[in-house]
Design a protein around this motif. Structure first.
Motif: not given
Length: 389
Positions: A12-30
């Motif tokens: 669960x922790x690992x999956x959560x990290x990838x969800x957070x990474x996705x949001x982090x990268x996408x927001x950094x772009x937008x």
């Protein structure tokens, strides 16, 4: 059994990290879209078509990712897409035309779409194994990552060029993947509890009513994704061009939206337990509609930021509820269908708002988010009996 519990917790922790990474990268772009628009000298409609690359790449890849997950496993696909996402986010600042921007965003969108289907599928497996309604917590991690990414982007906008900023996102993404990826790869997708095993075969014998409900939940997800994509792609530009906000203040707009979504999703499980899914969807859609009317039409920056926050609270749990219900009805295949239809909302958002902005104005175009949020609420109300729970 304790060992199994510890294993599920690590997964669960690992999956959560990838969800957070996705949001982090996408927001950094937008948050750097205004700077990229200036760099490419693109009109609003040309930028909208270029941004279509993200949505088109995502939707096309989502159609294929389900097959890749079945062949290679959703954990492996998640890790590979995380690497591709981290690498491709550094490409937009290297372009100097709307066409070139659209092409590199096609690659970025393909990685974005792939990782979303892969880790949502992984999350569905884990939700079934744990037998707890924890799906909103994963999407809360995405929103939290978006909030942090947008917040840091707001700080970076005043001191770092888009090239350096997005390159830092690449390095961060690769480092996070190097740490969390091996944990995910060491774990096979958990098997659901014995009583739930028949549901895994559900996609092979769905009746017309079930298919229709999966499609309906996909429409709700699509209305939500349209709103999220609109604020991501156009929210900062609206504050900067229409309300004379500085680049840093404009970037804060998406941070307000992401923070509100994070809070809404962190409390999502409790909300679902108290209100049920139907009331959560209806109340959320109505709240988002009111918030976006304020966010798009308010004459003052503070009021627009408040509107963005209210919109985030309203939209927070619509997508997780839609994906979870589709999965409950039709297993992982239902999740893939609803996710594809959901993110398809982002396929319409960028060009539609771009053209409407040219024809009318950007504030008027952003009111379409309010309209679709209201549609989601009406759909939830109309299907309350069929989708009870």
């Amino acid at each position: 059994m304790p060992g199994d519990g510890n294993s599920l917790t690590r997964l669960r922790t690992a999956i959560t990290v990838f969800f957070a990474l996705d949001g982090f990268v996408f927001a950094g772009w937008v948050v750097r879209i205004p700077a990229i628009k200036e760099q490419t000298d693109a009109s609003a409609s040309a930028l909208g078509l270029a941004l279509l690359g993200v949505s088109a790449g995502a939707v096309v890849t989502m159609v294929l990712t389900g097959r890749l997950c079945r062949r290679f496993g959703n954990h492996r696909v998640t890790v590979v897409c995380a690497v591709l996402l981290s690498l491709s986010v550094a490409l937009p600042p290297l372009t100097h035309s709307a066409l070139a921007l659209g092409l590199v965003l096609l690659v970025f969108g393909a990685a974005y779409g792939g990782i979303n289907v892969a880790f949502n599928s992984a999350a569905v497996d884990l939700v079934a194994a744990m037998r707890r309604p924890i799906m909103p917590s994963f999407h809360a991690a995405f929103s939290l990552g978006g909030m942090v990414g947008a917040g840091l982007g707001a700080l970076a906008a005043g001191s770092l060029s888009p090239t350096r900023h997005l390159l830092l996102l690449t390095v961060t993404g690769l480092l996070v993947t190097a740490v969390a990826g091996p944990v995910l790869l060491r774990h096979e997708p958990p098997a659901p509890p014995e009583p739930e095993r028949p549901a895994q075969d559900a996609p092979r014998r769905l009746d017309g009513r079930t298919r229709g409900l999966v499609f309906v939940f996909g429409l709700i997800a699509g209305c939500t994704a349209y709103g999220e994509g609109a604020l991501a792609d156009w929210g900062a530009l609206h504050l900067e061009e229409d309300l004379a906000a500085s680049p840093g203040a404009a970037a804060i707009g998406y941070s307000c939206f992401a923070l509100a979504m994070t809070v809404g999703r962190l409390t999502g499980t409790t909300l679902l337990e108290r209100l049920g899914r139907t009331r959560t969807v209806v109340a959320g859609g109505a709240t988002a509609a009111a918030g976006m009317l304020l966010g798009s039409l308010a004459p003052a920056l503070w009021a627009a930021l408040l509107g963005y926050a209210v919109t985030g609270i309203g939209l927070a749990n619509l997508f997780p509820v839609a994906v979870e219900r589709a999965g409950a009805l039709a297993g992982p295949g239902g999740v893939a269908t609803a996710s594809t239809l959901g993110y398809g909302g982002m396929l319409l958002g960028p060009p539609a708002i771009g053209f409407m902005a040219d024809w009318f104005s950007l504030p008027a175009a952003l009111t379409s988010v309010a309209v679709l949020a209201a549609v989601a609420a009406l759909i939830g109300l109309a299907t309350r009996r069929a989708a009870a729970g």
